[in-house]
Design an enzyme around this catalytic site. Structure first.
Site, mmCIF file in Angstrom:
data_model
loop_
_atom_site.group_PDB
_atom_site.id
_atom_site.type_symbol
_atom_site.label_atom_id
_atom_site.label_comp_id
_atom_site.label_asym_id
_atom_site.label_seq_id
_atom_site.Cartn_x
_atom_site.Cartn_y
_atom_site.Cartn_z
ATOM 1 N N GLU A 206 0.840 -1.201 0.000
ATOM 2 C CA GLU A 206 0.000 0.000 0.000
ATOM 3 C C GLU A 206 0.877 1.253 0.000
ATOM 4 O OE1 GLU A 206 -3.258 -0.355 2.871
ATOM 5 O OE2 GLU A 206 -4.079 -2.029 1.712
ATOM 6 N N GLU A 326 -4.663 -8.694 -0.976
ATOM 7 C CA GLU A 326 -5.502 -8.541 0.228
ATOM 8 C C GLU A 326 -6.950 -8.458 -0.219
ATOM 9 O OE1 GLU A 326 -4.361 -5.614 3.194
ATOM 10 O OE2 GLU A 326 -2.232 -5.988 2.803
HETATM 11 O O1 AHR Z 1 -5.111 -6.439 6.528
HETATM 12 C C1 AHR Z 1 -5.071 -5.347 7.383
HETATM 13 C C2 AHR Z 1 -4.452 -4.128 6.724
HETATM 14 O O2 AHR Z 1 -5.252 -3.703 5.668
HETATM 15 C C3 AHR Z 1 -3.104 -4.337 6.093
HETATM 16 O O3 AHR Z 1 -2.070 -4.231 7.003
HETATM 17 C C4 AHR Z 1 -3.036 -3.225 5.099
HETATM 18 O O4 AHR Z 1 -2.233 -3.544 3.989
HETATM 19 C C5 AHR Z 1 -4.493 -3.008 4.720
HETATM 20 O O5 AHR Z 1 -4.821 -1.681 4.731
#
Ligand code: AHR
Length: 522
Positions: A206, A326
């Site tokens: 991110e 994710e």
């Molecule tokens: O999964 C939780 C968080 O969500 C992670 O650390 C981040 O990459 C995302 O914003």
């Protein structure tokens, strides 16, 4: 040839649509849903890594989830790794595991987590509750654990607050032969002479947010610098920190500015969250909250289609992958637990997210080569929950396990005609589906019906696929809010599905409300 095939396909769809209308008119039933398989158009393999997972130093994912300390006498473990967890994840055939974050990754300095444990420095985990991180679970522990799990590691490098040298050293520490430079020698000194196999490397996480708040243009330059000094001497697969949701500009800039020989994939993150400022309880939610969650989950289809279309402009041969590193549902934490630990329960709603999303990934396997559910244990849409020595498998675990038959199988394209699941004027597709043929010629079709009330009649046209038998399994329950607990661990578990009938070239069945079905056709 192509034209004929398309004409045939149109004919089949028209025929099936007419048949469905006729059935409805005659029987006054809820309209028939139609799935048409196109086995002669099957060209792409479903990469097993689509069924990947994610483990961050966050809450009780690592500590208490995977790792309980080397001297733990209460919870059966090997070198501190829970054996019940290893057994459950091996059954799941977990193919790849991303670590150590997440936001944590861009604060992590890997050298703090190697060597004698009593000499490892501690740090504060600033993203996740400012708790003490004693670094007792580090690189050796993670990579050895991946070997126990039979999973490939995916290391997420620190680009936000690290240096090209630090990341380059990590690659050398983990993958270069002993004797070749100081880092592999350090590894040998710390008890591991032979390198591990680490193919997958993330360059930051991110980068547009917790990984450094960079613009796409700036990150592209930073990426090039870091990537230059990474070589595992063979098959390194470099994954650039990708877009958040529908930030198509991010994907456009990276595709334009990253030299093709310096990256293998772009990431993408998308969570099914109702509203970042007003989430919902993970168990005590209304149907309208369920509906909105599913709207967010099904948005994945549009996201992948649009990000892929941008990638197609620069990479029409699809040599670069989209890695959804994710994804999952995100709700309020369970009452009474640390707000920064993101611990939530997992219900049939999560099973619906998992079934629908995995169908989307399967159907886009020409571009999506890996995905990592967030997160594996005790955090967000987990497949496993633990409490000290207790462990429970969630509905999401069962969906991942039912769907793992698709891993590395040949994806069979499908055409789907589905009823809507409707609240007021808002409509969603009730059904989603995907199909594949494994190396033994066995065909699997997974169907998810997200409608909270209606059982959906389905006819599946096999379109020339030879079929002698059909069997199946189903995950269903009485209430959307149903979930497994330590006291009632088998409330939601897959059952045999005996309701599919083979009628020559088609299969008919009725999918119960909010259910996941996986059929096996031999
Ligand atoms: O999964 C939780 C968080 O969500 C992670 O650390 C981040 O990459 C995302 O914003």
């Amino acid at each position: 040839m192509k034209r004929n095939r398309n004409n045939n396909k149109t004919l089949i769809i028209m025929r099936t649509l007419l048949a469905s209308v006729a059935i409805c008119l005659c029987m006054q039933l809820h309209a028939q849903n139609i799935i048409v398989l196109h086995p002669s158009d099957a060209t792409d393999t479903i990469n097993k890594n689509i069924y990947g997972h994610f483990a961050e130093h966050l809450g009780r994912c690592i500590y208490g989830g995977f790792y309980v300390g080397d001297n733990n006498k209460k919870i059966p473990n090997k070198d501190g790794i829970r054996l019940d967890v290893v057994e459950a994840l091996r059954k799941l055939r977990i193919p790849v595991l991303r670590w150590p974050g997440g936001c944590f990754a861009d604060t992590y300095h890997w050298k703090d987590g190697v060597g004698p444990k009593n000499e490892r420095p501690s740090m504060l985990n600033v993203w996740w509750g400012n708790v003490k991180e004693d670094n007792s679970f580090g690189t050796n522990e993670f990579l050895n654990m991946c070997e126990m799990l039979g999973a490939e590691p995916y290391l997420s490098g620190n680009v936000g607050s690290g240096s090209p040298q630090e990341l380059s050293d990590w690659v050398k520490y983990t993958t270069h032969p002993a004797g070749s430079s100081p880092m592999p020698d350090l590894r040998a000194k710390y008890g591991r002479p032979n390198p591990w196999h680490v193919k997958y490397w993330g360059l930051g996480n991110e980068a547009w947010g917790c990984g450094g708040n960079m613009t796409a243009e700036h990150y592209a330059d930073v990426y090039r610098q870091y990537a230059t000094f990474m070589s595992n001497g063979g098959d390194i697969f470099r994954i650039a920190s990708g877009a958040s949701d529908d930030d198509y500009h991010w994907t456009e800039v990276l595709m334009q500015q990253l030299p093709p020989n310096m990256f293998n994939a772009l990431g993408l993150h998308h969570y099914s969250v109702i509203d970042w400022n007003k989430k919902s309880s993970s168990t005590d939610f209304s149907e309208s909250e369920y509906f909105t969650t599913m709207q967010k989950a099904l948005f994945m289809e549009e996201l992948i289609t649009k990000h892929s279309a941008i990638m197609d402009k620069y990479d029409p041969k699809k040599t670069k992958a989209l890695v959804v590193d994710e994804w999952g549902g995100w709700y309020d934490v369970v009452e009474g637990t640390n707000g920064a630990f993101l611990f939530q329960q997992n219900t049939m709603r999560d099973a619906m997210i998992a079934g629908s999303t995995l169908n989307i990934f399967n159907n886009h396997c020409d571009r999506v080569k890996m995905a990592n559910l967030a997160q594996c244990i005790n955090v967000l849409q987990a497949v496993i929950l633990t409490d000290e020595e207790k462990m429970v498998l969630t509905p999401t675990y069962h969906v991942m396990e039912m769907y793992n038959v698709h891993q590395n199988a040949l994806m069979i394209p499908t055409t789907l005609v589905t009823n809507s699941y409707q609240i007021g004027d808002d409509k969603l597709n009730a059904l989603s589906a995907s199909a594949s043929k494994d190396k033994d010629g066995v065909v699997h079709i997974s169907i998810t019906n997200i409608d909270a009330h209606n059982a959906e009649p389905v006819t599946i046209y096999l379109n020339g696929l030879p079929a002698k038998t059909v069997t199946g399994r189903v995950l269903k329950s009485e209430k959307l809010q149903d979930h497994n607990t330590f006291d009632d661990p088998n409330k939601v578990v897959p059952q045999a599905f005996t309701g599919a009938t083979l009628n020559g070239d088609n299969i008919s069945l009725t999918a119960p409300p909010f259910s996941v079905i996986v059929l096996e056709i031999k």
